[in-house]
Enzyme design. Structure first.
Site, PDB file in Angstrom:
ATOM      1  N   HIS A  82       5.249  16.682  -1.245  1.00 49.38           N
ATOM      2  CA  HIS A  82       5.258  17.067  -2.659  1.00 49.38           C
ATOM      3  C   HIS A  82       4.418  18.328  -2.834  1.00 49.38           C
ATOM      4  O   HIS A  82       3.309  18.417  -2.313  1.00 49.38           O
ATOM      5  CB  HIS A  82       4.687  15.948  -3.536  1.00 49.38           C
ATOM      6  CG  HIS A  82       4.676  16.331  -4.983  1.00 49.38           C
ATOM      7  ND1 HIS A  82       5.803  16.237  -5.779  1.00 49.38           N
ATOM      8  CD2 HIS A  82       3.704  16.866  -5.755  1.00 49.38           C
ATOM      9  CE1 HIS A  82       5.515  16.685  -6.978  1.00 49.38           C
ATOM     10  NE2 HIS A  82       4.256  17.072  -6.997  1.00 49.38           N
ATOM     11  N   ASP A 161       7.104   7.310 -16.523  1.00 47.67           N
ATOM     12  CA  ASP A 161       6.698   8.708 -16.350  1.00 47.67           C
ATOM     13  C   ASP A 161       7.544   9.636 -17.201  1.00 47.67           C
ATOM     14  O   ASP A 161       7.032  10.592 -17.793  1.00 47.67           O
ATOM     15  CB  ASP A 161       6.791   9.127 -14.884  1.00 47.67           C
ATOM     16  CG  ASP A 161       6.473  10.608 -14.729  1.00 47.67           C
ATOM     17  OD1 ASP A 161       5.344  10.985 -15.066  1.00 47.67           O
ATOM     18  OD2 ASP A 161       7.352  11.388 -14.319  1.00 47.67           O
ATOM     19  N   ARG A 168       3.191  14.053 -23.098  1.00 47.53           N
ATOM     20  CA  ARG A 168       2.092  14.932 -22.646  1.00 47.53           C
ATOM     21  C   ARG A 168       2.440  16.393 -22.896  1.00 47.53           C
ATOM     22  O   ARG A 168       1.591  17.192 -23.294  1.00 47.53           O
ATOM     23  CB  ARG A 168       1.839  14.727 -21.146  1.00 47.53           C
ATOM     24  CG  ARG A 168       1.132  13.432 -20.827  1.00 47.53           C
ATOM     25  CD  ARG A 168       1.190  13.142 -19.339  1.00 47.53           C
ATOM     26  NE  ARG A 168       0.564  14.157 -18.535  1.00 47.53           N
ATOM     27  CZ  ARG A 168       0.918  14.444 -17.275  1.00 47.53           C
ATOM     28  NH1 ARG A 168       1.886  13.782 -16.678  1.00 47.53           N
ATOM     29  NH2 ARG A 168       0.291  15.385 -16.617  1.00 47.53           N
ATOM     30  N   SER A 183       1.647  10.458 -12.557  1.00 45.97           N
ATOM     31  CA  SER A 183       3.002  10.980 -12.720  1.00 45.97           C
ATOM     32  C   SER A 183       3.628  11.291 -11.358  1.00 45.97           C
ATOM     33  O   SER A 183       4.748  10.863 -11.044  1.00 45.97           O
ATOM     34  CB  SER A 183       2.920  12.234 -13.599  1.00 45.97           C
ATOM     35  OG  SER A 183       4.130  12.920 -13.613  1.00 45.97           O
ATOM     36  N   LYS A 187       6.373   8.481  -8.905  1.00 48.51           N
ATOM     37  CA  LYS A 187       7.717   8.881  -8.482  1.00 48.51           C
ATOM     38  C   LYS A 187       7.840   8.897  -6.959  1.00 48.51           C
ATOM     39  O   LYS A 187       8.843   8.483  -6.400  1.00 48.51           O
ATOM     40  CB  LYS A 187       8.055  10.264  -9.051  1.00 48.51           C
ATOM     41  CG  LYS A 187       8.320  10.215 -10.551  1.00 48.51           C
ATOM     42  CD  LYS A 187       8.555  11.587 -11.134  1.00 48.51           C
ATOM     43  CE  LYS A 187       7.303  12.413 -11.174  1.00 48.51           C
ATOM     44  NZ  LYS A 187       7.238  13.479 -12.132  1.00 48.51           N
TER      45      LYS A 187
HETATM   46  N1  URA Z   1       4.442  17.277 -11.742  1.00 54.20           N
HETATM   47  C1  URA Z   1       4.698  16.008 -12.121  1.00 54.20           C
HETATM   48  O1  URA Z   1       5.621  15.358 -11.672  1.00 54.20           O
HETATM   49  N2  URA Z   1       3.869  15.463 -13.045  1.00 54.20           N
HETATM   50  C2  URA Z   1       2.818  16.109 -13.572  1.00 54.20           C
HETATM   51  O2  URA Z   1       2.130  15.551 -14.374  1.00 54.20           O
HETATM   52  C3  URA Z   1       2.587  17.445 -13.163  1.00 54.20           C
HETATM   53  C4  URA Z   1       3.405  17.994 -12.229  1.00 54.20           C
END
Ligand code: URA
Length: 434
Positions: A82, A161, A168, A183, A187
């Site tokens: 990621h 999320d 947010r 977040s 995922k």
């Molecule tokens: N990427 C995400 O998936 N979530 C966040 O809060 C910030 C970047």
């Protein structure tokens, strides 16, 4: 339980229990807690933060708001990467096929562009026919067959999320380390992975511009991965200039193809091979990151990584003729060469502005409903420390929207700082954390 009490508790800097977190997060996800109360909770988290345990609890509650994919029927380690996002960051397109060619399973669920940064999904969708929208059954099928799958978030993955992120975004609570951690990790953990490589960007084109913030985010992500018994390695990498030279969706696929076919783009190759080397190491195919880097270079040189990319694109419905003959891709209607007005050395690049410039040309979304132009973007010819003469080409712009060209040209010129002295070379991989 009572939402007002829980908001007050967080407002006063106290730690919430798992039951309290479930009450708030699942209550919001099921529409039982209104936006205004959950937004107050988010702001309390923004100001008071969360403990390591609390962040892991938030992640767990968000993760189990949806499905966790079971990949136990697929043999071998499942490792993903990621990145926290940057400009010209097309490493996923390069490293996922390399790691899969090394025998590591790569189940990758990616996102779209966010703010001034690009997203892997938008890039893949620039390949005609490529479907990022697979059902979970097909996700597993492609992974089993190819050792690699690259899709977008489905409705079943971490639905909490999706809702919380949207709130947010409009309540100035995106930039919170525990909220970002929950977040991202909810995922990633839903993918069914055994391990994760993190690329936390820092610098003028990153969300965490300050090194200390990037380090704190990396530590929070590592702590959470460990709380879920996942193998993890984090790299803090430089985003004070675009990565590689191409910015924009098809342009980035094009540069990724060039690298997978053996072309050396120094900064892009250094970051990509380090990340794929780390994935291969976490996937237990080699004994060190260094061996993983060497294997990555070999898999590019012998064509196996490119073949893996072709196999993936074919399985997900893409037209592979564009991978073999990328030059035949349709061209933008309008082009402009941005020329330097001064001479000297490129000593700073406001990379955020370069990302915004690509977005204005059509490579990203200014509004949620905007449609991306896959051809739009920038070829950026200069790197920090390069010599620049008056009239020399700094960048080439591509767009179907002629109206934006003049402003974008100005934005790019203003984003460059040119000085008489050559700046000191900065490290690209700033820190490895485990
Ligand atoms: N990427 C995400 O998936 N979530 C966040 O809060 C910030 C970047």
């Amino acid at each position: 339980m009572n939402p007002i009490e829980l908001i007050r508790k967080k407002r006063n800097g106290e730690e919430l229990t798992k039951n309290e977190m479930m009450y708030l997060v699942l209550g919001y996800t099921k529409n039982k807690i209104p936006d205004y109360q959950f937004a107050s909770f988010l702001m309390a988290v923004y100001f008071n933060g969360m403990t390591t345990d609390e962040t892991a609890i938030l992640t767990e509650v968000m993760l189990y708001s949806g499905k966790v994919i079971d990949l136990s029927s697929i043999k071998g380690m499942k490792i993903d990467k990621h990145s926290t996002g940057g400009v010209g960051d097309k490493t996923s397109l390069i490293i996922a096929p390399i790691a899969a060619a090394a025998g590591v399973n790569v189940p990758m669920i990616s996102g779209r562009g966010l703010g001034h940064t690009g997203g892997t999904l938008d890039k893949l969708e620039a390949i005609p026919g490529y479907s990022t929208n697979l059902a979970l059954r097909d996700y597993k099928k492609v992974l089993k067959k190819c050792g690699l799958v690259l899709i977008g978030q489905t409705k079943e993955i971490a639905p909490a999320d999706k809702l919380i992120y949207a709130l947010r975004d409009v309540t100035a609570t995106v930039e919170s380390i525990p909220l970002i951690t929950g977040s991202i990790m909810s995922k990633k953990l839903a993918e069914g992975i055994d391990g994760l490589v993190l690329d936390v960007k820092t610098g003028s084109g990153a969300f965490m511009q300050k090194f200390s913030d990037a380090k704190a985010l990396a530590q929070s992500l590592i702590n959470t991965a460990k709380a879920f018994d996942k193998k993890v390695l984090a790299f803090i990498t430089d985003m004070n200039q675009p990565l590689g030279n191409y910015i924009g969706n098809w342009l980035e696929v094009y540069e990724a193809i060039k690298v997978l076919r053996g072309e050396i783009v120094p900064d892009l190759c250094e970051v990509s091979f380090t990340l794929s080397g780390a994935m291969i190491y976490l996937g237990k195919k080699v004994k060190s990151i260094k061996e993983g880097i060497d294997l990555s270079k070999k898999l590019v040189a012998n064509g196996r990584a490119f073949e893996k990319f072709v196999e993936l694109v074919k399985l997900q419905g893409g037209d592979v003729s564009y991978l073999y003959e990328p030059e035949k891709y349709p061209k933008s209607k309008h082009k402009l060469k941005v020329k330097s007005k001064t001479e000297g050395f490129v000593s700073a690049i406001d990379t955020y502005q370069i990302g915004v410039a690509a977005l204005e040309l059509g490579a990203g979304r200014l509004k949620k409903e905007d449609v991306i132009d896959p051809k739009a973007g920038i070829i950026f010819h200069k790197k920090l420390g390069d010599k620049l003469s008056k009239g020399e080409i700094v960048a080439e712009l591509f767009t179907n929207n002629k109206k934006v060209l003049a402003d974008t040209e100005k934005r790019i010129i203003n984003a460059l700082r040119v000085t008489d002295n050559k700046p000191k070379k900065q490290k690209l991989i700033k820190l490895i954390m485990r």
